[in-house]
Design an enzyme around this catalytic site. Structure first.
Site, PDB file in Angstrom:
ATOM      1  N   GLU A 136       0.759   7.047  -9.656  1.00 44.31           N
ATOM      2  CA  GLU A 136       1.212   6.501 -10.946  1.00 44.31           C
ATOM      3  C   GLU A 136       0.566   7.231 -12.121  1.00 44.31           C
ATOM      4  OE1 GLU A 136       0.807   2.261 -11.083  1.00 44.31           O
ATOM      5  OE2 GLU A 136       1.977   1.946  -9.256  1.00 44.31           O
ATOM      6  N   GLU A 157       4.686   1.482  -2.891  1.00 39.75           N
ATOM      7  CA  GLU A 157       4.357   0.089  -3.219  1.00 39.75           C
ATOM      8  C   GLU A 157       5.657  -0.601  -3.573  1.00 39.75           C
ATOM      9  OE1 GLU A 157       1.605  -0.443  -6.376  1.00 39.75           O
ATOM     10  OE2 GLU A 157      -0.017   0.716  -5.456  1.00 39.75           O
TER      11      GLU A 157
END
Length: 417
Positions: A225, A344
Protein backbone atom coordinates in the site's frame (compact mmCIF):
# COMPACT_ATOMS: atom_id res chain seq x y z
CA UNK A 1 -27.93 -22.86 -2.14
CA UNK A 2 -27.24 -20.93 -5.30
CA UNK A 3 -27.74 -22.73 -8.58
CA UNK A 4 -26.28 -21.58 -11.90
CA UNK A 5 -28.52 -21.92 -14.96
CA UNK A 6 -27.06 -21.72 -18.44
CA UNK A 7 -29.35 -20.52 -21.22
CA UNK A 8 -28.04 -21.81 -24.53
CA UNK A 9 -29.29 -22.57 -28.01
CA UNK A 10 -29.23 -26.32 -27.27
CA UNK A 11 -32.38 -28.36 -26.97
CA UNK A 12 -34.33 -28.62 -23.76
CA UNK A 13 -33.50 -32.28 -23.12
CA UNK A 14 -29.75 -31.69 -23.46
CA UNK A 15 -29.92 -28.58 -21.30
CA UNK A 16 -31.69 -30.51 -18.56
CA UNK A 17 -29.05 -33.24 -18.74
CA UNK A 18 -26.24 -30.75 -18.43
CA UNK A 19 -27.95 -28.99 -15.54
CA UNK A 20 -28.29 -32.28 -13.68
CA UNK A 21 -24.66 -33.22 -14.26
CA UNK A 22 -23.26 -29.83 -13.26
CA UNK A 23 -25.64 -28.90 -10.48
CA UNK A 24 -22.70 -28.43 -8.16
CA UNK A 25 -20.92 -25.94 -10.38
CA UNK A 26 -20.94 -22.17 -10.66
CA UNK A 27 -20.09 -20.20 -13.76
CA UNK A 28 -18.81 -16.87 -14.94
CA UNK A 29 -16.47 -15.24 -17.43
CA UNK A 30 -13.72 -12.71 -17.76
CA UNK A 31 -14.67 -9.39 -16.25
CA UNK A 32 -16.18 -6.98 -18.76
CA UNK A 33 -15.01 -3.41 -19.03
CA UNK A 34 -17.73 -0.94 -18.21
CA UNK A 35 -19.49 -2.92 -15.48
CA UNK A 36 -21.78 -0.65 -13.52
CA UNK A 37 -21.04 -1.42 -9.86
CA UNK A 38 -23.46 -0.91 -7.03
CA UNK A 39 -23.09 1.77 -4.40
CA UNK A 40 -22.50 5.44 -3.94
CA UNK A 41 -22.34 7.49 -7.17
CA UNK A 42 -19.07 9.03 -6.03
CA UNK A 43 -17.30 5.71 -6.36
CA UNK A 44 -19.13 4.13 -9.28
CA UNK A 45 -18.98 4.81 -12.97
CA UNK A 46 -21.06 7.68 -14.24
CA UNK A 47 -24.02 6.49 -16.33
CA UNK A 48 -22.96 6.25 -19.93
CA UNK A 49 -19.34 7.13 -19.16
CA UNK A 50 -16.75 5.63 -21.48
CA UNK A 51 -13.95 3.63 -19.88
CA UNK A 52 -11.60 4.69 -22.70
CA UNK A 53 -9.48 1.62 -22.02
CA UNK A 54 -8.26 -1.33 -24.06
CA UNK A 55 -10.36 -4.43 -23.60
CA UNK A 56 -8.71 -7.83 -23.27
CA UNK A 57 -9.42 -9.61 -26.53
CA UNK A 58 -10.89 -13.11 -26.33
CA UNK A 59 -8.68 -15.94 -27.53
CA UNK A 60 -11.43 -17.38 -29.64
CA UNK A 61 -14.93 -16.58 -30.74
CA UNK A 62 -18.11 -18.51 -30.10
CA UNK A 63 -21.77 -17.77 -30.12
CA UNK A 64 -22.79 -15.49 -27.26
CA UNK A 65 -24.09 -17.25 -24.17
CA UNK A 66 -26.43 -15.61 -21.71
CA UNK A 67 -25.64 -16.54 -18.12
CA UNK A 68 -28.16 -16.10 -15.34
CA UNK A 69 -27.77 -16.73 -11.64
CA UNK A 70 -30.52 -17.76 -9.30
CA UNK A 71 -30.55 -17.86 -5.50
CA UNK A 72 -33.09 -20.20 -4.02
CA UNK A 73 -32.92 -18.39 -0.70
CA UNK A 74 -33.14 -14.75 -1.77
CA UNK A 75 -33.09 -12.58 -4.89
CA UNK A 76 -29.69 -12.15 -6.52
CA UNK A 77 -28.11 -8.73 -7.05
CA UNK A 78 -26.27 -10.02 -10.09
CA UNK A 79 -27.53 -9.02 -13.49
CA UNK A 80 -27.51 -11.29 -16.57
CA UNK A 81 -24.12 -11.08 -18.27
CA UNK A 82 -23.39 -11.80 -21.92
CA UNK A 83 -20.22 -13.82 -22.34
CA UNK A 84 -18.32 -14.82 -25.45
CA UNK A 85 -15.06 -16.40 -26.56
CA UNK A 86 -12.53 -16.81 -23.76
CA UNK A 87 -15.18 -15.35 -21.49
CA UNK A 88 -17.20 -18.56 -21.61
CA UNK A 89 -18.45 -20.02 -18.33
CA UNK A 90 -15.84 -21.85 -16.26
CA UNK A 91 -16.53 -24.79 -13.99
CA UNK A 92 -15.85 -24.48 -10.30
CA UNK A 93 -12.31 -25.44 -9.54
CA UNK A 94 -11.29 -25.22 -13.19
CA UNK A 95 -10.49 -21.60 -14.02
CA UNK A 96 -7.54 -20.77 -16.22
CA UNK A 97 -7.91 -23.67 -18.66
CA UNK A 98 -7.67 -26.70 -16.39
CA UNK A 99 -8.17 -29.83 -18.44
CA UNK A 100 -10.36 -32.00 -16.29
CA UNK A 101 -12.39 -32.02 -13.10
CA UNK A 102 -10.43 -35.17 -12.15
CA UNK A 103 -7.08 -33.40 -12.40
CA UNK A 104 -6.33 -31.65 -9.08
CA UNK A 105 -5.07 -28.09 -8.94
CA UNK A 106 -1.51 -27.81 -7.66
CA UNK A 107 1.35 -25.34 -7.42
CA UNK A 108 3.58 -24.54 -10.37
CA UNK A 109 6.45 -22.11 -10.89
CA UNK A 110 6.38 -18.93 -8.78
CA UNK A 111 3.72 -20.51 -6.53
CA UNK A 112 1.08 -19.99 -9.20
CA UNK A 113 -1.64 -22.66 -9.04
CA UNK A 114 -2.23 -24.64 -12.21
CA UNK A 115 -5.93 -24.00 -11.69
CA UNK A 116 -8.13 -22.73 -8.90
CA UNK A 117 -7.46 -20.01 -6.34
CA UNK A 118 -5.30 -20.26 -3.22
CA UNK A 119 -7.22 -19.50 0.00
CA UNK A 120 -5.55 -17.77 2.94
CA UNK A 121 -5.82 -15.47 5.94
CA UNK A 122 -4.11 -12.91 8.12
CA UNK A 123 -5.69 -14.13 11.39
CA UNK A 124 -6.14 -11.96 14.46
CA UNK A 125 -4.82 -8.95 12.58
CA UNK A 126 -4.24 -5.81 14.66
CA UNK A 127 -4.56 -7.82 17.87
CA UNK A 128 -2.15 -9.46 20.30
CA UNK A 129 -3.70 -12.83 19.45
CA UNK A 130 -2.26 -13.04 15.95
CA UNK A 131 -0.11 -16.09 15.33
CA UNK A 132 -0.63 -19.86 15.67
CA UNK A 133 -3.49 -19.53 18.14
CA UNK A 134 -5.43 -17.10 15.97
CA UNK A 135 -4.79 -19.28 12.91
CA UNK A 136 -6.02 -22.40 14.69
CA UNK A 137 -9.15 -20.57 15.86
CA UNK A 138 -9.84 -19.27 12.35
CA UNK A 139 -9.40 -22.69 10.77
CA UNK A 140 -11.62 -24.27 13.39
CA UNK A 141 -14.49 -21.83 12.95
CA UNK A 142 -14.28 -21.74 9.16
CA UNK A 143 -13.93 -25.49 8.81
CA UNK A 144 -10.92 -25.64 6.51
CA UNK A 145 -7.17 -25.45 6.24
CA UNK A 146 -5.67 -22.16 5.03
CA UNK A 147 -3.18 -22.45 2.18
CA UNK A 148 -1.61 -19.03 2.86
CA UNK A 149 -0.64 -17.49 6.20
CA UNK A 150 -0.13 -13.70 6.02
CA UNK A 151 2.17 -11.99 8.54
CA UNK A 152 3.55 -8.45 8.80
CA UNK A 153 7.05 -7.20 9.63
CA UNK A 154 8.69 -3.80 9.78
CA UNK A 155 12.06 -2.31 10.51
CA UNK A 156 15.52 -3.87 10.32
CA UNK A 157 15.94 -5.50 13.72
CA UNK A 158 14.43 -8.96 13.29
CA UNK A 159 14.99 -11.25 10.31
CA UNK A 160 12.10 -13.41 9.18
CA UNK A 161 10.38 -15.77 8.86
CA UNK A 162 10.43 -16.19 12.60
CA UNK A 163 10.59 -19.60 14.29
CA UNK A 164 6.86 -19.35 14.87
CA UNK A 165 6.15 -18.63 11.21
CA UNK A 166 8.42 -21.45 10.08
CA UNK A 167 6.50 -23.81 12.36
CA UNK A 168 3.22 -22.63 10.80
CA UNK A 169 4.58 -23.27 7.30
CA UNK A 170 5.85 -26.73 8.24
CA UNK A 171 3.05 -27.95 10.51
CA UNK A 172 2.82 -31.72 9.92
CA UNK A 173 -0.09 -32.56 7.68
CA UNK A 174 -1.04 -28.89 7.31
CA UNK A 175 1.56 -27.35 5.04
CA UNK A 176 1.12 -23.63 4.30
CA UNK A 177 2.69 -20.92 2.17
CA UNK A 178 3.94 -17.85 4.02
CA UNK A 179 3.05 -14.37 2.77
CA UNK A 180 5.54 -12.12 4.56
CA UNK A 181 4.89 -8.41 4.31
CA UNK A 182 7.78 -6.05 5.09
CA UNK A 183 8.03 -2.27 5.55
CA UNK A 184 11.68 -1.24 5.94
CA UNK A 185 11.21 2.08 7.84
CA UNK A 186 14.98 2.51 8.14
CA UNK A 187 15.33 5.47 5.80
CA UNK A 188 13.61 6.91 2.75
CA UNK A 189 12.86 4.84 -0.35
CA UNK A 190 15.47 6.84 -2.22
CA UNK A 191 18.01 6.17 0.52
CA UNK A 192 17.41 2.42 0.37
CA UNK A 193 17.66 2.47 -3.43
CA UNK A 194 21.04 4.21 -3.14
CA UNK A 195 22.32 1.44 -0.87
CA UNK A 196 21.70 2.57 2.70
CA UNK A 197 24.33 0.81 4.77
CA UNK A 198 22.09 -0.33 7.63
CA UNK A 199 19.36 -1.58 5.32
CA UNK A 200 21.80 -3.48 3.14
CA UNK A 201 23.32 -5.12 6.20
CA UNK A 202 19.85 -6.25 7.26
CA UNK A 203 19.09 -7.61 3.79
CA UNK A 204 22.33 -9.58 3.86
CA UNK A 205 21.38 -11.08 7.23
CA UNK A 206 17.96 -11.92 5.80
CA UNK A 207 19.49 -13.69 2.83
CA UNK A 208 21.75 -15.71 5.11
CA UNK A 209 18.78 -16.64 7.32
CA UNK A 210 16.80 -17.81 4.30
CA UNK A 211 19.67 -19.88 2.93
CA UNK A 212 20.28 -21.51 6.30
CA UNK A 213 16.87 -21.81 7.95
CA UNK A 214 14.07 -21.55 5.41
CA UNK A 215 14.46 -22.81 1.85
CA UNK A 216 10.78 -23.19 1.00
CA UNK A 217 9.29 -20.78 -1.56
CA UNK A 218 7.28 -17.97 0.04
CA UNK A 219 5.52 -14.77 -1.01
CA UNK A 220 7.42 -11.60 -0.17
CA UNK A 221 5.66 -8.22 -0.27
CA UNK A 222 7.74 -5.05 0.07
CA UNK A 223 6.08 -2.00 1.63
CA UNK A 224 2.48 -2.80 0.73
CA UNK A 225 0.00 0.00 0.00
CA UNK A 226 2.91 2.34 -0.68
CA UNK A 227 0.92 4.78 -2.82
CA UNK A 228 -0.56 6.23 0.35
CA UNK A 229 2.93 7.52 1.23
CA UNK A 230 4.00 8.81 -2.18
CA UNK A 231 5.21 12.43 -2.02
CA UNK A 232 5.77 13.72 -5.54
CA UNK A 233 8.22 16.45 -4.58
CA UNK A 234 11.78 16.56 -5.83
CA UNK A 235 14.08 15.39 -3.07
CA UNK A 236 11.31 13.99 -0.84
CA UNK A 237 12.76 10.50 -1.10
CA UNK A 238 9.23 9.16 -1.46
CA UNK A 239 8.30 9.69 -5.10
CA UNK A 240 6.71 6.92 -7.12
CA UNK A 241 9.99 6.35 -8.93
CA UNK A 242 11.80 6.20 -5.58
CA UNK A 243 9.47 3.39 -4.55
CA UNK A 244 10.13 1.45 -7.74
CA UNK A 245 13.89 1.87 -7.28
CA UNK A 246 13.69 0.80 -3.63
CA UNK A 247 11.71 -2.33 -4.52
CA UNK A 248 14.24 -3.25 -7.22
CA UNK A 249 17.18 -2.75 -4.90
CA UNK A 250 15.72 -4.91 -2.13
CA UNK A 251 14.92 -7.79 -4.49
CA UNK A 252 18.22 -7.64 -6.33
CA UNK A 253 20.25 -7.41 -3.11
CA UNK A 254 18.50 -10.44 -1.61
CA UNK A 255 18.80 -12.48 -4.79
CA UNK A 256 22.48 -11.61 -5.17
CA UNK A 257 23.11 -13.01 -1.69
CA UNK A 258 21.36 -16.29 -2.34
CA UNK A 259 17.72 -15.67 -1.34
CA UNK A 260 16.30 -17.38 -4.40
CA UNK A 261 13.15 -18.78 -2.79
CA UNK A 262 11.32 -15.42 -2.66
CA UNK A 263 8.23 -14.98 -4.84
CA UNK A 264 7.82 -11.22 -4.93
CA UNK A 265 4.45 -9.50 -4.68
CA UNK A 266 3.83 -5.84 -5.47
CA UNK A 267 0.83 -4.97 -3.28
CA UNK A 268 -1.17 -1.85 -4.08
CA UNK A 269 -3.81 -0.10 -2.02
CA UNK A 270 -6.05 0.14 -5.10
CA UNK A 271 -7.65 3.35 -3.82
CA UNK A 272 -9.10 5.23 -6.80
CA UNK A 273 -7.81 8.71 -5.81
CA UNK A 274 -4.30 7.20 -5.87
CA UNK A 275 -4.58 4.85 -8.84
CA UNK A 276 -5.74 7.69 -11.08
CA UNK A 277 -2.74 9.90 -10.30
CA UNK A 278 -0.32 10.64 -13.14
CA UNK A 279 2.51 9.03 -11.16
CA UNK A 280 0.79 5.72 -10.37
CA UNK A 281 2.36 3.74 -13.21
CA UNK A 282 5.81 5.02 -12.18
CA UNK A 283 5.61 2.83 -9.08
CA UNK A 284 6.11 -0.36 -11.11
CA UNK A 285 9.61 -1.76 -10.43
CA UNK A 286 9.82 -3.99 -13.53
CA UNK A 287 8.72 -7.42 -14.67
CA UNK A 288 12.05 -8.97 -13.69
CA UNK A 289 11.58 -8.19 -9.99
CA UNK A 290 7.79 -8.52 -9.72
CA UNK A 291 6.36 -12.06 -9.76
CA UNK A 292 2.79 -11.31 -8.64
CA UNK A 293 0.68 -8.16 -8.40
CA UNK A 294 -1.52 -7.86 -5.34
CA UNK A 295 -4.01 -5.38 -3.96
CA UNK A 296 -5.90 -4.74 -0.74
CA UNK A 297 -9.61 -4.01 -1.02
CA UNK A 298 -12.63 -4.22 1.28
CA UNK A 299 -16.40 -4.20 0.98
CA UNK A 300 -18.44 -1.84 3.17
CA UNK A 301 -21.78 -3.01 4.51
CA UNK A 302 -23.28 0.47 4.70
CA UNK A 303 -24.35 2.09 1.41
CA UNK A 304 -21.83 4.60 0.15
CA UNK A 305 -18.15 4.15 -0.56
CA UNK A 306 -17.19 0.57 -1.33
CA UNK A 307 -20.68 -0.88 -0.97
CA UNK A 308 -21.48 -3.46 -3.60
CA UNK A 309 -20.79 -6.97 -4.79
CA UNK A 310 -17.55 -8.84 -5.50
CA UNK A 311 -17.21 -7.35 -8.98
CA UNK A 312 -17.36 -3.86 -7.47
CA UNK A 313 -14.69 -4.84 -4.95
CA UNK A 314 -12.26 -5.86 -7.67
CA UNK A 315 -13.03 -3.06 -10.10
CA UNK A 316 -13.96 -0.14 -7.86
CA UNK A 317 -14.40 3.00 -9.95
CA UNK A 318 -15.28 6.66 -9.57
CA UNK A 319 -17.68 8.88 -11.44
CA UNK A 320 -15.09 11.62 -10.97
CA UNK A 321 -12.52 9.54 -12.88
CA UNK A 322 -14.49 7.84 -15.67
CA UNK A 323 -11.34 6.81 -17.53
CA UNK A 324 -10.23 4.51 -14.71
CA UNK A 325 -11.39 0.97 -15.62
CA UNK A 326 -11.04 -0.59 -12.17
CA UNK A 327 -7.93 -2.18 -10.68
CA UNK A 328 -8.47 -5.70 -12.00
CA UNK A 329 -9.09 -4.40 -15.52
CA UNK A 330 -6.07 -2.10 -15.26
CA UNK A 331 -3.73 -4.93 -14.28
CA UNK A 332 -5.06 -7.19 -17.03
CA UNK A 333 -4.39 -4.49 -19.61
CA UNK A 334 -1.01 -3.29 -18.33
CA UNK A 335 0.46 -6.54 -16.99
CA UNK A 336 -1.46 -9.40 -18.65
CA UNK A 337 1.15 -12.02 -17.78
CA UNK A 338 1.14 -11.45 -14.02
CA UNK A 339 -0.93 -13.53 -11.59
CA UNK A 340 -3.09 -11.41 -9.31
CA UNK A 341 -3.46 -11.76 -5.54
CA UNK A 342 -6.14 -10.17 -3.39
CA UNK A 343 -3.62 -9.78 -0.58
CA UNK A 344 -6.15 -8.33 1.89
CA UNK A 345 -9.90 -8.51 1.60
CA UNK A 346 -12.93 -8.65 3.82
CA UNK A 347 -16.29 -7.11 4.60
CA UNK A 348 -16.61 -4.35 7.19
CA UNK A 349 -19.64 -5.37 9.22
CA UNK A 350 -22.44 -2.95 10.06
CA UNK A 351 -25.25 -3.45 12.57
CA UNK A 352 -27.36 -1.21 10.34
CA UNK A 353 -27.06 -3.67 7.45
CA UNK A 354 -26.19 -7.02 9.05
CA UNK A 355 -27.21 -9.14 6.06
CA UNK A 356 -24.67 -7.66 3.68
CA UNK A 357 -21.72 -9.76 4.86
CA UNK A 358 -23.42 -13.09 4.19
CA UNK A 359 -24.76 -11.85 0.87
CA UNK A 360 -21.32 -10.69 -0.20
CA UNK A 361 -19.74 -14.08 0.54
CA UNK A 362 -22.39 -15.74 -1.65
CA UNK A 363 -21.57 -13.33 -4.45
CA UNK A 364 -17.84 -14.15 -4.26
CA UNK A 365 -18.69 -17.75 -5.10
CA UNK A 366 -20.94 -16.69 -7.94
CA UNK A 367 -18.54 -14.24 -9.53
CA UNK A 368 -14.99 -15.53 -8.97
CA UNK A 369 -15.00 -17.33 -12.33
CA UNK A 370 -15.30 -13.99 -14.11
CA UNK A 371 -11.82 -13.01 -12.89
CA UNK A 372 -9.39 -15.71 -14.08
CA UNK A 373 -6.24 -13.68 -13.32
CA UNK A 374 -6.94 -13.96 -9.59
CA UNK A 375 -4.86 -16.83 -8.26
CA UNK A 376 -4.96 -16.16 -4.50
CA UNK A 377 -7.30 -14.53 -1.99
CA UNK A 378 -6.15 -13.74 1.56
CA UNK A 379 -8.75 -12.63 4.10
CA UNK A 380 -7.83 -9.92 6.62
CA UNK A 381 -9.47 -11.02 9.86
CA UNK A 382 -9.68 -8.36 12.57
CA UNK A 383 -12.25 -7.46 15.22
CA UNK A 384 -11.31 -3.79 14.91
CA UNK A 385 -9.23 -1.85 12.40
CA UNK A 386 -7.94 1.66 13.01
CA UNK A 387 -11.52 2.89 12.61
CA UNK A 388 -13.00 0.23 14.87
CA UNK A 389 -14.49 -1.72 11.95
CA UNK A 390 -14.92 -5.49 12.25
CA UNK A 391 -14.13 -7.96 9.44
CA UNK A 392 -14.60 -11.15 11.48
CA UNK A 393 -16.31 -13.74 9.30
CA UNK A 394 -18.53 -14.80 12.21
CA UNK A 395 -20.13 -11.39 12.83
CA UNK A 396 -23.45 -13.16 12.26
CA UNK A 397 -24.30 -16.88 12.11
CA UNK A 398 -25.42 -16.42 8.50
CA UNK A 399 -22.12 -14.78 7.56
CA UNK A 400 -20.10 -17.62 9.06
CA UNK A 401 -22.27 -20.20 7.36
CA UNK A 402 -21.78 -18.54 3.96
CA UNK A 403 -18.03 -18.10 4.46
CA UNK A 404 -17.70 -21.78 5.35
CA UNK A 405 -19.62 -22.70 2.20
CA UNK A 406 -17.45 -20.38 0.14
CA UNK A 407 -14.21 -21.94 1.36
CA UNK A 408 -15.45 -25.40 0.39
CA UNK A 409 -16.11 -24.55 -3.26
CA UNK A 410 -13.97 -26.59 -5.68
CA UNK A 411 -12.33 -23.46 -7.07
CA UNK A 412 -10.59 -22.85 -3.73
CA UNK A 413 -9.13 -26.34 -3.42
CA UNK A 414 -5.47 -26.25 -4.45
CA UNK A 415 -3.04 -28.96 -3.38
CA UNK A 416 0.19 -27.68 -1.83
CA UNK A 417 1.91 -31.02 -2.42
Amino acid sequence: MRQILHVTALGTAFAMSVAATLAWAWTGGVEQLGLTPYGDPVVTAAPGASTAYRKIQPAETTSPTATFTADLDRPSRIRPTVLSGAERPLRQGLPGGAASARKPCHLADKLVPTCGVLWGVAPGARTEERGPGALADFERKTGRHQAIYHAYHHGIRQVFPTEQEIAIARQPGRKRILLLNWKPESTTWAGIARGDRRTDAFLDRMAEHLRRDFREPFYFAIHHEAEDQVRERRGSGYTARDYAAMFRHVVQRLRAHGATNMVTVLVHMAYVPHTTKSWFSDMYPGDDVVDWIGFDTYSYSDPGYGHGDFAELLNRRSALKPGWPGFYNWVRARHPGKPLMVAEWGVWFSKRNPGHMAEFYREVGQQIGRFPAIKAMVHFETPANQKGQDSSVDCTPAALREYRRLGKLPVFQVSLG
